[in-house]
Write a protein that holds these residues in place. Structure first.
Motif, short mmCIF file in Angstrom:
data_model
loop_
_atom_site.label_atom_id
_atom_site.label_comp_id
_atom_site.label_asym_id
_atom_site.label_seq_id
_atom_site.Cartn_x
_atom_site.Cartn_y
_atom_site.Cartn_z
N THR A 42 -2.77 7.88 14.01
CA THR A 42 -3.63 8.83 14.71
C THR A 42 -3.74 8.42 16.18
N ILE A 43 -3.55 9.38 17.08
CA ILE A 43 -3.60 9.13 18.52
C ILE A 43 -5.02 9.40 19.01
N THR A 49 3.09 -1.69 22.74
CA THR A 49 1.79 -2.03 22.16
C THR A 49 1.88 -2.08 20.64
N ILE A 50 1.31 -3.14 20.03
CA ILE A 50 1.33 -3.29 18.58
C ILE A 50 0.30 -2.35 17.95
N ILE A 51 0.74 -1.55 17.00
CA ILE A 51 -0.13 -0.59 16.32
C ILE A 51 -0.62 -1.14 14.99
N GLY A 52 0.24 -1.74 14.21
CA GLY A 52 -0.13 -2.27 12.90
C GLY A 52 1.08 -2.89 12.22
N THR A 53 0.88 -3.35 10.99
CA THR A 53 1.92 -4.04 10.24
C THR A 53 1.97 -3.49 8.82
N VAL A 54 3.18 -3.35 8.30
CA VAL A 54 3.40 -2.98 6.91
C VAL A 54 4.06 -4.16 6.21
N ALA A 55 3.88 -4.22 4.89
CA ALA A 55 4.43 -5.34 4.12
C ALA A 55 4.98 -4.83 2.81
N ALA A 56 6.12 -5.38 2.41
CA ALA A 56 6.76 -5.04 1.13
C ALA A 56 7.42 -6.30 0.59
N HIS A 57 7.63 -6.34 -0.73
CA HIS A 57 8.26 -7.50 -1.37
C HIS A 57 9.21 -7.03 -2.46
N ASP A 58 10.12 -7.92 -2.81
CA ASP A 58 11.07 -7.63 -3.89
C ASP A 58 10.39 -7.99 -5.22
N PRO A 59 10.19 -7.02 -6.11
CA PRO A 59 9.50 -7.33 -7.37
C PRO A 59 10.34 -8.12 -8.36
N SER A 65 0.85 -1.18 0.00
CA SER A 65 0.00 0.00 0.00
C SER A 65 0.89 1.24 0.00
N ARG A 66 0.43 2.25 -0.72
CA ARG A 66 1.21 3.49 -0.76
C ARG A 66 1.16 4.23 0.56
N LEU A 67 0.02 4.17 1.27
CA LEU A 67 -0.15 4.85 2.56
C LEU A 67 -0.91 3.93 3.51
N TYR A 68 -0.36 3.77 4.69
CA TYR A 68 -0.99 2.96 5.73
C TYR A 68 -1.57 3.91 6.79
N SER A 69 -2.82 3.68 7.18
CA SER A 69 -3.46 4.47 8.23
C SER A 69 -3.67 3.59 9.45
N MET A 70 -3.20 4.04 10.62
CA MET A 70 -3.31 3.28 11.86
C MET A 70 -3.77 4.20 12.97
N VAL A 71 -4.37 3.61 14.01
CA VAL A 71 -4.82 4.37 15.18
C VAL A 71 -4.32 3.67 16.43
N ILE A 113 9.88 -0.70 14.86
CA ILE A 113 9.37 -1.62 13.86
C ILE A 113 10.24 -2.87 13.86
N ASP A 114 9.61 -4.01 13.75
CA ASP A 114 10.36 -5.26 13.67
C ASP A 114 11.00 -5.37 12.30
N ALA A 115 12.29 -5.60 12.26
CA ALA A 115 13.04 -5.59 11.00
C ALA A 115 12.60 -6.70 10.06
N ASN A 116 12.08 -7.80 10.58
CA ASN A 116 11.73 -8.93 9.72
C ASN A 116 10.25 -8.97 9.39
N SER A 117 9.39 -8.67 10.37
CA SER A 117 7.95 -8.81 10.14
C SER A 117 7.26 -7.52 9.74
N GLY A 118 7.86 -6.36 10.03
CA GLY A 118 7.23 -5.08 9.71
C GLY A 118 6.17 -4.66 10.71
#
Length: 555
Positions: free
Chosen positions: A263-264, A186-196, A171-177, A219-224
C-alpha cells in the motif's frame, strides 16, 4: 405325497439343489399294479449362517505424500459365503493412529471397503499410519449366533512416501506499506519461504514480472528483502499486488508462490487546482454583494466565504457595462493545508450578460451592439463551406477533361506520317507464318471478307472485288496498293501506329512476255511495245529500244 428332509443341517454353500425322482403306484404298491414317475427339483434358500472373514490378517499400502484429499488409498474385502442380503456388510476403523486422516466406506455393488485420505499427507510430519478395520454383517440371524461373532478384524498399514515439494512461504499473504516519497532502494519488507522436504534445500526468490510490469520493486534473491526500484505515485496506483516466487536451488522446477500487497502512503505532492474549468455569467444590473458562483478550491481577492472546499464569489460594485468590458478573467490563488502547503493560481472567466427581469442571461456578446445587422458565425461558416464545395467540383471537372484519352483511330484528314515514332518491337521474320497470310498478299485476285471497324463508321463499304483487266501494270500496282491501304484503314485488328508491310505481287502478266527474247528486236516481231513509254522515266530506255518510232530504233 409329502417330501421331507431326511438329514439335518443341510448346507446350501455345499450343495444348493437336489433332483428327486418320485414314483407313484396303484393297487397299494402290489405286484401287477401300474406306476408313474416324475422329477422334483429342490432348491435350498440361503440363511446368514456364515460370518465374514478377511483372507489376510494384515495389509500394507504405499502412497505419495502429494496424494490429493479424497483420493482412494486402497480397497479391501472380507469374504462371506452367503448371498444377497445375508452377504451385506459394513466396514469401520476401530483403532489406529490414522482415525482422523483416513476413512473407510463400503461399495454396495462389490461389498468392498474403500479407504480414502481425508487430510493432506506430510512425509516430514509422519511417515506411516496403522488402521484396525472391522467388517461385520448387517443382517445377523439370531438362530446362528452360536456359530460365533459375525464380524472379523484386519490391520492395514499405510506407508507415506516422500515427494519433492515446492518451497512453502511462512504466510499466505504479506501486507506492506511504503510512502510515495520513498527513494529508490528503500526497504519495504521481507518474505520468507523454506523447503518442506527433509533435504531442506536453499531457496531463491524472484518477482513474477507479470504482476509488476512497470518494475517498481526488486527482491533480494537470497534474503527475500523487497525494495523500491522506481519512484512511486499514489495517485497513479495506490496498491500494488505482486507475486513472489520461491525456487529450490537444487531443483528450480519446484516453485512456490507467495502474495504481497504493498500500500502506497500519500504525501502532499500535488498543488490544489480547480476541479474543472469554471466559466460563469454576471448580469449588467448586478447589485453589490450578489452571489453568482460557487467554485472549488480558491480564495477570491475581494471577498470570500469558505464552505468545506468551496468558495462563493460576490460582487463589490453596482452595475457593469458590456460595452466597456464584456469578459473578466479573475485570477484565483489556491493554497492547501498540507505539510508543506502547496499553492497554484487558476483563472475564473466571468462574462457580463444582458439579463431579463428574473435575472436569466439573454445575450453575452458585446458585438451585438456594434454589428446588429451582421451575419452570425454559423452563416459565415455555411457560406464558406458552399464556396469550397463549388471550387472542388470545378477542379474535378477540369481534371477529368484533361485526363480524357484521345481516340485510338485518327481521322483521315490528319497526316500522321509526318511523325516519327520509334517502337522497340521485333517481328517474326519470314518464318512467321502465324501473323500474316503471305499467300493472300501474293495474289491480287483473292476475294477477302471486308472487316468493318467497330470504333468508327467506314466511309467506303467494299461489297465486291473489282475484276482486273488487261491494263498497264503501273495501274495494277497502284490499285493493288490502294486496296491494301483501304483494307488496313478499316481493319479493326490493325495496329494504331504506322507499320511497314511488304507485298510480293507480280501483277497479271506482261503483254510483252519475256524481255529476254533474242528476237525481240527483229523486224518480224509482232509485239507492240509502245506502252513502255507510258510507264514513266524508269522505262524510258526500254521504250526507246523497242518503240516503233523511226528515230527510236537505233537511239
Amino acid at each position: 405325497g409329502v417330501i421331507k428332509t431326511a438329514l439335518p443341517n443341510m448346507d446350501r454353500e455345499a450343495k444348493d439343489q437336489y433332483l428327486l425322482v418320485i414314483q407313484a403306484k396303484d393297487m397299494v404298491g402290489q405286484n401287477g399294479g401300474l406306476s408313474g414317475t416324475t422329477s422334483v427339483t429342490v432348491t435350498l434358500t440361503d440363511v446368514n449362517d456364515n460370518p465374514p472373514r478377511f483372507p489376510r490378517r494384515s495389509y500394507q499400502y504405499n502412497v505419495p505424500e502429494s496424494l490429493p484429499v479424497a483420493s482412494v488409498v486402497a480397497r479391501i474385502k472380507a469374504a462371506d459365503a452367503d448371498v444377497g442380503p445375508n452377504a451385506e456388510m459394513e466396514y469401520k476403523i476401530v483403532d489406529g493412529d490414522g482415525l482422523g486422516v483416513f476413512k473407510i466406506s463400503v461399495d454396495k455393488d462389490t461389498q468392498e471397503g474403500i479407504i480414502t485420505v481425508q487430510k493432506e499427507l506430510d512425509f516430514e510430519a509422519k511417515t506411516s499410519y496403522t488402521l484396525r478395520i472391522e467388517a461385520a454383517n448387517m443382517h445377523v440371524d439370531p438362530r446362528f449366533l452360536s456359530l460365533g461373532p459375525f464380524s472379523d478384524m484386519t490391520t492395514v498399514k499405510i506407508i507415506v512416501e516422500d515427494v519433492d515439494e515446492p518451497p512453502v512461504f511462512t504466510s499466505r499473504l504479506y501486507s506492506m506499506v511504503v510512502s510515495e516519497a520513498a527513494k529508490v532502494g528503500t526497504i519495504i519488507g521481507t518474505v520468507a519461504a523454506h523447503d518442506p522436504d527433509a533435504s531442506n534445500s536453499p531457496v531463491r526468490y524472484s518477482i513474477d514480472r507479470n504482476t509488476d510490469l512497470e518494475r517498481y520493486f526488486n527482491i533480494d534473491a537470497n534474503s527475500g528483502v523487497i525494495t523500491t526500484a522506481k519512484s512511486l505515485d499514489r495517485e497513479t496506483n495506490a496498491v500494488h499486488n505482486i507475486t513472489v516466487l520461491a525456487m529450490e536451488s537444487q531443483n528450480p522446477a519446484q516453485v512456490g508462490r507467495g502474495y504481497v500487497a504493498i500500500t502506497i502512503l500519500d504525501i502532499n505532492d500535488n498543488a490544489p487546482e480547480f476541479a474543472m474549468e469554471y466559466e460563469t455569467t454576471l448580469c449588467e444590473n448586478a447589485q453589490p454583494g450578489l452571489c453568482f458562483r460557487n467554485v472549488m478550491y480558491f480564495i477570491f481577492i475581494f471577498l470570500f466565504l469558505y464552505l468545506d472546499n468551496t468558495a462563493t464569489v460576490l460582487t463589490r460594485r453596482n452595475g457593469f457595462r458590456r460595452q466597456e468590458q464584456s469578459v473578466f478573467y479573475l485570477p484565483i490563488f489556491i493554497v492547501d493545508s498540507g505539510s508543506p502547503s502547496l499553492s497554484s493560481t487558476n483563472t475564473l472567466t466571468i462574462r457580463v450578460c444582458d439579463c431579463d427581469a428574473d435575472g436569466i442571461a439573454q445575450t453575452c456578446n458585446a458585438e451585438a451592439y456594434i454589428l446588429p445587422a451582421g451575419l452570425s458565425t454559423g452563416a459565415l461558416i455555411a457560406i464558406l463551406a458552399c464556396v469550397l464545395t463549388l471550387l472542388v467540383l470545378v477542379l474535378l471537372i477540369v481534371t477529368m477533361r484533361r485526363r480524357k484519352k484521345e481516340p485510338l483511330i485518327f481521322d483521315e484528314e490528319r497526316d500522321i506520317r509526318e511523325n516519327i515514332v520509334r517502337y522497340d518491337d521485333e517481328g517474326g521474320g519470314e518464318e512467321d507464318t502465324e501473323a500474316f497470310d503471305m499467300a493472300a498478299l501474293r495474289n491480287l485476285n483473292i476475294i477477302r471478307d471486308t472487316k468493318t471497324r467497330r470504333d468508327v463508321t467506314p466511309e467506303i463499304q467494299f461489297l465486291s472485288r473489282p475484276t482486273f483487266k488487261s491494263i498497264p501494270d503501273n495501274v495494277i500496282f497502284r490499285e493493288f496498293i490502294w486496296e491494301r491501304l483501304k483494307e488496313a484503314d478499316v481493319d479493326p485488328c490493325a495496329p494504331p501506329y504506322d507499320s511497314l508491310q511488304t507485298y510480293a505481287f507480280e501483277g497479271n502478266g506482261s503483254v510483252a512476255e519475256s524481255l529476254s527474247s533474242l528476237d525481240s528486236i527483229s523486224s518480224n516481231s509482232d509485239q507492240n511495245y509502245d506502252y513502255l513509254s507510258d510507264w514513266g522515266p524508269r522505262f524510258k530506255r526500254l521504250a526507246d529500244m523497242y518503240g516503233t518510232g523511226p528515230d527510236c530504233l537505233y537511239s
